[in-house]
Scaffold this active site. Sequence first.
Site, PDB file in Angstrom:
ATOM      1  N   ASP A 130     -38.014 -12.686 -18.108  1.00 25.28           N
ATOM      2  CA  ASP A 130     -37.568 -14.086 -17.996  1.00 25.28           C
ATOM      3  C   ASP A 130     -38.464 -15.160 -18.631  1.00 25.28           C
ATOM      4  OD1 ASP A 130     -36.374 -12.468 -16.148  1.00 25.28           O
ATOM      5  OD2 ASP A 130     -36.835 -13.709 -14.430  1.00 25.28           O
ATOM      6  N   TRP A 175     -41.650  -2.929 -17.720  1.00 22.55           N
ATOM      7  CA  TRP A 175     -41.901  -3.905 -16.657  1.00 22.55           C
ATOM      8  C   TRP A 175     -42.895  -3.358 -15.637  1.00 22.55           C
ATOM      9  CZ3 TRP A 175     -41.559  -4.240 -11.395  1.00 22.55           C
ATOM     10  CH2 TRP A 175     -41.557  -5.533 -10.848  1.00 22.55           C
ATOM     11  N   TRP A 185     -31.048  -5.489 -16.954  1.00 21.51           N
ATOM     12  CA  TRP A 185     -31.751  -4.678 -15.960  1.00 21.51           C
ATOM     13  C   TRP A 185     -31.031  -3.356 -15.711  1.00 21.51           C
ATOM     14  CZ3 TRP A 185     -36.522  -5.508 -15.310  1.00 21.51           C
ATOM     15  CH2 TRP A 185     -37.055  -6.798 -15.230  1.00 21.51           C
TER      16      TRP A 185
HETATM   17  C1  FRU Z   1     -35.064 -11.737 -13.162  1.00 20.05           C
HETATM   18  C2  FRU Z   1     -36.196 -11.289 -12.257  1.00 20.05           C
HETATM   19  C3  FRU Z   1     -36.578 -12.401 -11.327  1.00 20.05           C
HETATM   20  C4  FRU Z   1     -37.991 -12.064 -10.975  1.00 20.05           C
HETATM   21  C5  FRU Z   1     -38.509 -11.493 -12.280  1.00 20.05           C
HETATM   22  C6  FRU Z   1     -39.533 -10.413 -12.115  1.00 20.05           C
HETATM   23  O1  FRU Z   1     -34.986 -11.075 -14.361  1.00 20.05           O
HETATM   24  O2  FRU Z   1     -35.794 -10.132 -11.551  1.00 20.05           O
HETATM   25  O3  FRU Z   1     -35.742 -12.554 -10.204  1.00 20.05           O
HETATM   26  O4  FRU Z   1     -38.720 -13.181 -10.570  1.00 20.05           O
HETATM   27  O5  FRU Z   1     -37.384 -10.985 -12.958  1.00 20.05           O
HETATM   28  O6  FRU Z   1     -40.122 -10.102 -13.331  1.00 20.05           O
END
Ligand code: FRU
Length: 493
Positions: A44, A68, A296
């Site tokens: 994000d 991630w 995701w």
């Molecule tokens: C959205 C998210 C958010 C969270 C972040 C973690 O893509 O899941 O809700 O803060 O990514 O990286």
Amino acid sequence: MSRELMLENIRKAQKEIEEKKEQVKRGAMRQHYHFMPQTGWLNDPNGLIYFRGKYHLFYQYNPYYGFWDYIHWGHAVSEDMVHWEFLPLALAPSESYDDYVRGGCFSGSAIEHEGKLFLIYTGAANHGNGNEQTQCIAYSEDGIHFEKYEGNPVLKAPKGVPSSQFRDPKVWKHEDTYYMVCGASRENKAQVLLYRSKDMFHWEYVNVLAESRGEWGFMWECPDFYQLGDKYVLTVSPMGAGEHTAIYFVGDFEYHTGKFIYHTVGEIDWGLDYYAPQSFLTADGRRVMIGWANEWEWMSSWKDWGPTYKEGWCGFYSIPREVRLMEDYTLQFIPIEELRMLRTGGEKKEEMVISPDGRELSAGDGIAFEMKMKVLLEQTDAESLELCLRCGNGKQLLCMFDFKHAEIIIDRNQADGWSKGSSRSAFKISGKKELDIHIFSDKSSVEIFTDQYQNNHSNNIFAQDMQNHIHICTHGGNALIKEFEAYGIKKIM
Ligand code: FRU
């Protein structure tokens, strides 16, 4: 002491970036003009703000590898939202409230307060009782070096909201009060919670700004809320709403009651790779939004995050889009005009008749290019128009504009031997004189804007350089195209 730990973690991450960035830069799948990380993983966009004459972009970031994990905040600045300069990382996990390896410094926003740049983010921890998400603050005098507030966290999940589903604060100021919206889930229904504060540190719950009754999923991530014209816009990224991954609500809002009554709902982007957008106001008052161009693993269309991890990186952002309100209160998402400075060459054709025999089109090098055209619907008797992008070596991204079924389909199943799936949307055809199409293609993505920038598709593909042909044809009749324009796009990344 803990201030030292964050600095130490930032130093460690910077060292990693310095060591790897030149090699990563040589990666064959790197974008030419989309923002992407120097190394490692990005999701994000966070903390978008115009501060002291520059646009600041922070981003969810794992500097260590292309997946991630252990989330830091990266930081870059720009004078035009097109060319970005990397700054030292702004935040690294370091405290008991944000130091979980499968957590860290989650999404949030930025605001100026008492001459300092404030970041409001979600600390994601885990002390054995599941994920604990709380809202936290960091600030900076120079807009580069940040310090976490010693009174963190400033906000915990309210009763009824699991601590694992309370995140992504977006803060703004109205008159002398700060407001915050936060994504949440209650009884398995998505909500956006509204808070207010006089001093940024003490937050008072106002109410539920908006909620899903089930139709829009069980959790809304990354809410954003702002005034546009005489209306208010709420954007959210829903979990559990099928193919709807970035939606907007337009309606009326009153500060004194905290009530938002929406009357219009729409899709920001129908593509498989568009999520978690956040917006800022430009120096000249435009509302500009940037989204993460990926998806995701919990999404219905997910296959993987693409093959770029092999090159030591993953993730990039969509091109910045200006949000505009139409007369009927639906929204347009228009590529910012600053992107025109990247155009090279240029080809225009006033009119073209496209038949089932088809023809080749040329636009830049056929890889990084911009292309615009209008299909005159009244002079078109074809059932559909087929546009093949990044063709070559038996592969292609197939874009179908189906007039008979009033549908747009972007099919990447034959695009690169890696990507799968297609994105689809219906488009209103009756009473329309033309269909406008505007395309931004880069090394590893194609963003397609249609129907007055209201029906958009962002999809990633990982095509090779030999896939540089563009072919157009029709099915079941001819199509008349006017105002065709095509340009190459400069490599700036
Ligand atoms: C959205 C998210 C958010 C969270 C972040 C973690 O893509 O899941 O809700 O803060 O990514 O990286």
